[in-house]
Enzyme design. Structure first.
Site, PDB file in Angstrom:
ATOM      1  N   ASP A  39       0.809  -1.215   0.000  1.00  0.00           N
ATOM      2  CA  ASP A  39       0.000   0.000   0.000  1.00  0.00           C
ATOM      3  C   ASP A  39       0.848   1.273   0.000  1.00  0.00           C
ATOM      4  O   ASP A  39       0.409   2.313   0.487  1.00  0.00           O
ATOM      5  CB  ASP A  39      -0.951   0.001   1.213  1.00  0.00           C
ATOM      6  CG  ASP A  39      -2.130   0.949   1.008  1.00  0.00           C
ATOM      7  OD1 ASP A  39      -2.528   1.131  -0.157  1.00  0.00           O
ATOM      8  OD2 ASP A  39      -2.614   1.518   1.995  1.00  0.00           O
ATOM      9  N   ASP A  40       2.049   1.194  -0.566  1.00  0.00           N
ATOM     10  CA  ASP A  40       2.854   2.410  -0.703  1.00  0.00           C
ATOM     11  C   ASP A  40       2.458   3.208  -1.936  1.00  0.00           C
ATOM     12  O   ASP A  40       2.957   4.311  -2.150  1.00  0.00           O
ATOM     13  CB  ASP A  40       4.349   2.054  -0.792  1.00  0.00           C
ATOM     14  CG  ASP A  40       4.956   1.783   0.574  1.00  0.00           C
ATOM     15  OD1 ASP A  40       4.315   2.136   1.580  1.00  0.00           O
ATOM     16  OD2 ASP A  40       6.066   1.221   0.632  1.00  0.00           O
ATOM     17  N   PRO A 117       4.804  -6.851  -6.384  1.00  0.00           N
ATOM     18  CA  PRO A 117       4.015  -6.903  -5.154  1.00  0.00           C
ATOM     19  C   PRO A 117       4.784  -6.385  -3.946  1.00  0.00           C
ATOM     20  O   PRO A 117       6.003  -6.467  -3.870  1.00  0.00           O
ATOM     21  CB  PRO A 117       3.703  -8.401  -4.989  1.00  0.00           C
ATOM     22  CG  PRO A 117       3.976  -9.008  -6.324  1.00  0.00           C
ATOM     23  CD  PRO A 117       5.052  -8.185  -6.934  1.00  0.00           C
ATOM     24  N   GLY A 118       4.020  -5.869  -2.983  1.00  0.00           N
ATOM     25  CA  GLY A 118       4.642  -5.375  -1.759  1.00  0.00           C
ATOM     26  C   GLY A 118       4.635  -6.375  -0.622  1.00  0.00           C
ATOM     27  O   GLY A 118       5.494  -6.333   0.243  1.00  0.00           O
ATOM     28  N   ALA A 477       7.532 -51.614   8.914  1.00  0.00           N
ATOM     29  CA  ALA A 477       6.977 -52.313   7.757  1.00  0.00           C
ATOM     30  C   ALA A 477       7.609 -53.685   7.569  1.00  0.00           C
ATOM     31  O   ALA A 477       7.010 -54.575   6.959  1.00  0.00           O
ATOM     32  CB  ALA A 477       7.173 -51.474   6.490  1.00  0.00           C
ATOM     33  N   LYS A 479      11.189 -53.888   6.698  1.00  0.00           N
ATOM     34  CA  LYS A 479      12.295 -53.726   5.738  1.00  0.00           C
ATOM     35  C   LYS A 479      13.549 -54.464   6.188  1.00  0.00           C
ATOM     36  O   LYS A 479      14.159 -55.220   5.417  1.00  0.00           O
ATOM     37  CB  LYS A 479      12.625 -52.228   5.565  1.00  0.00           C
ATOM     38  CG  LYS A 479      11.484 -51.382   5.027  1.00  0.00           C
ATOM     39  CD  LYS A 479      11.874 -49.932   4.893  1.00  0.00           C
ATOM     40  CE  LYS A 479      12.272 -49.290   6.209  1.00  0.00           C
ATOM     41  NZ  LYS A 479      11.186 -49.282   7.206  1.00  0.00           N
ATOM     42  N   SER A 547      13.624 -43.844   3.943  1.00  0.00           N
ATOM     43  CA  SER A 547      13.822 -42.957   2.779  1.00  0.00           C
ATOM     44  C   SER A 547      12.486 -42.368   2.321  1.00  0.00           C
ATOM     45  O   SER A 547      11.964 -42.748   1.279  1.00  0.00           O
ATOM     46  CB  SER A 547      14.512 -43.708   1.633  1.00  0.00           C
ATOM     47  OG  SER A 547      13.916 -44.939   1.343  1.00  0.00           O
TER      48      SER A 547
END
Length: 634
Positions: A39-40, A117-118, A477, A479, A547
């Site tokens: 808003d400048d 944009p500001g 799981a 693994k 991972s």
């Protein structure tokens, strides 16, 4: 008697148009941006410039007046910001979100202006607008003074190589055109500008709404002896011959081969000039040749300069493709694969050091890895702060390595060969803009040492094909259990293997890493490098790691030879993995005692197309191991 030509007004009009177009064609071009805090008055200022330079058609003006009344502008005045704020969201909120580019011209010069944009969250859009600008108009609301976003945008404009700065102190009408207010703001800004290296700027008191000091000096500021904004923009000297004075550089955009008799290399000349007969060097290969023709759509040229798009024909049949750089043979740019850079992070997802991104520089795209930042810059104090990552709008300095050598120049010398963007490999989103400072010395001093015993020889000695069986899945799981059974079965078959387990490597190789997203990325990167060395030794490598991120699994895949990376998804539903909870980790995570736990408060990205999928709710660990081995050894 000589006949008098008939009066033909249409001919005079045509002549006037031709004269106008001829004069317009030779005007200089100034690209500039408007930036500052929210808003400048940036959009209002640009709208005023468009209006005063008579670049608004009657129907646009009528629509503008109607929109101004509908949206409640004071009295009968025109809301000039509506000329630029085209998005509905912008008009509703009264702010600029996207970068709006506008063209206008005066009798003296042509302009392209970017309204940026500001809001802090749209700083990335401001960087986009500033990347091609010659001048920046930094607006300050006279009622608010120098704000954090003012400092941020000033720092970025200086960082991006903009050397012409206008400090426009706006809304002077709302402070009674008080000179003391203007002088105080200028003094505050000068102190900051000096601290970041902005040696000079032009300060102008304005009112975009009222039109004070926009196109002409205002009677409301008799104490101001400087130029109005538009006359200053018309007179700023932008040295458009500077690029022509530098050594020749042309990034190759594409190879033109319409038939067997023609082969040319097309691109936009970034700097310098070139004539047929000049010697050139193709980088990064370093091969040299001579220019035989400079081809354009309108015919061959005797000379080409910076800013022209041309196709070059060379005397020799040398390897040259998109992304490479054709340069002056006696003054080529540098070539390296490791750099110190400044990064402006532009994504809501934070930087993950060690994760591979696409790096686009000039016309070339390579894979690059960002190391841990050296520091982040505090915009208010300019202090260098310790940082492990960079988040949205952060500015930091970090080293980057690329997967191959690229031709470059420091950003201070060339925007074209020194500026780059980083792109997320999974989403294709642009995540950062960067500027190269210099090549790291080690990139010039470390070379790949050739050895006589190759990876094929190692594999032949073991009578097997190297591979990486990459088991991924949630904690619990199965693994590690399955990986252990796979290795035992392969050992009985006299296969040479090595098992890398997630917990085990954290006792040594990765004992310094935690469980943040950044540490998880580095954990997998290190394991991937070890697995690669082991496949070079001819081994079958079995890994068992959560991972969680697809990007890192893909990174390891790219390290390996084609077909050697076998992704095995140990697919166990979260509820089932949590029910098992062999190590009690889920219970701790649910109680808040274990942070960044995958599946609870840290994401798991399941494979989209794994080579093998194991549903542990449907088969035992023994059966799963047999299925993996059948895939590996049919």
């Amino acid at each position: 008697m000589t006949d008098t030509p008939a009066y033909r007004p249409e001919a005079l009009i045509a002549e006037d148009i031709d004269a106008y177009l001829e004069a317009h064609q030779h005007k200089t071009m100034l690209r500039f941006i408007t930036c500052g805090s929210v808003d400048d008055g940036k959009s209002t200022l640009i709208g005023r410039l468009l209006y005063d330079s008579k670049m608004i058609f009657e129907d646009q003006l009528a629509a503008l007046e109607a929109d101004s009344k509908r949206l409640g502008t004071q009295g009968e005045a025109i809301d000039f910001a509506l000329l630029v704020d085209g998005l509905a969201a912008e008009r509703e909120q009264g702010i600029t979100i996207d970068v709006a580019y506008r063209f206008f011209a005066t009798e003296k010069r042509k302009f392209i202006v970017a309204d940026t944009p500001g809001h802090e969250q749209y700083t990335r859009n401001m960087v986009t607008g500033a990347s091609t600008a010659d001048l920046a108009v930094i607006l300050i609301d006279a009622r608010k003074g120098v704000l954090t976003q003012t400092r941020r945008h000033s720092y970025l404009t200086h960082l991006l190589g903009i050397r012409h700065i206008v400090l426009a102190v706006n809304k002077m009408d709302l402070v009674g055109y008080d000179q003391a207010v203007f002088d105080g703001i200028v003094a505050d800004y000068r102190a900051f500008a000096d601290s970041i290296g902005i040696g000079d700027f032009v300060a102008i008191p304005i009112s975009g709404f009222k039109g004070d000091n926009i196109t002409a000096a205002s009677a409301n500021t008799p104490w101001f002896a400087g130029p109005a904004l538009l006359p200053h923009l018309e007179s700023v000297e932008v040295d458009q011959t500077l690029d022509q004075a530098r050594p020749f550089r042309m990034p190759v955009q594409w190879v033109s081969r319409p038939n067997l008799d023609f082969r040319g290399f097309a691109g936009l000349i970034a700097s310098g000039m070139l004539r047929p007969g000049d010697a050139v060097r193709v980088l990064p290969s370093g091969r040299t040749s001579t220019v035989t023709r400079i081809v354009t759509f309108d015919g061959d040229l005797p000379q080409a300069v910076a800013g022209q798009s041309v196709t070059l024909c060379l005397a020799d049949e040398i390897d040259c493709s998109r992304g490479q750089v054709i340069a002056a043979a006696d003054a080529p740019p540098q070539v390296a694969d490791q750099f110190e850079t400044t990064l402006v992070w532009m994504d809501e997802t934070e930087l993950l050091p060690g994760r591979p991104y696409w790096l686009k520089i000039g016309t070339q795209t390579v894979s690059a890895t960002v190391l841990h930042p050296k520091y982040q810059i505090n915009i208010n104090t300019l202090d260098h702060l310790a940082a492990k990552t960079l988040d949205l709008n952060a500015i930091g300095v970090a080293n980057i390595t690329t997967d191959r050598e690229i031709a470059f120049e420091p950003y201070a010398d060339s925007r074209d060969l020194g500026g780059f963007i980083l792109i997320d490999k999974m989403t294709n989103a642009t995540v950062a803009a960067g500027m190269i400072h210099f090549a790291l010395r080690r990139s010039q001093n470390i070379h790949w040492q050739a050895t006589d015993i190759t990876r094929n020889h190692h594999a032949a000695l073991k009578n097997q094909k190297p591979a990486v069986l990459w088991l991924t899945g949630l904690s619990g799981a199965g693994k590690s259990t399955i990986a252990n059974i796979v290795e035992k079965k392969l050992a009985r078959m006299n296969r040479h293997t090595f098992l890398l387990d997630g917990d085990n490597v954290r006792h040594g190789l990765n004992k310094d890493l935690g469980f943040t997203d950044a540490d998880r990325v580095e954990n997998i990167r290190r394991v991937g490098e070890v697995a690669k060395l082991m496949t070079d030794a001819g081994l079958i490598v079995i890994t068992a790691f959560i991972s969680p991120f697809r990007a890192e699994r893909e990174m390891v895949r790219q390290m390996m030879q084609p077909g050697e990376f076998i992704e095995v998804h140990i697919d166990t539903p979260l509820a089932e993995a949590e029910r098992r909870d062999v190590k009690g980790l889920y219970k701790k995570a649910r109680a808040g005692q274990l942070k960044n736990f995958t599946g609870i408060d840290s994401p798991y990205e399941p494979p989209e197309a794994p080579e093998i999928r194991i549903d542990t709710t449907q088969m035992s660990a023994e059966d799963a191991a047999d299925a993996i081995i059948r895939w590996l050894i049919p």
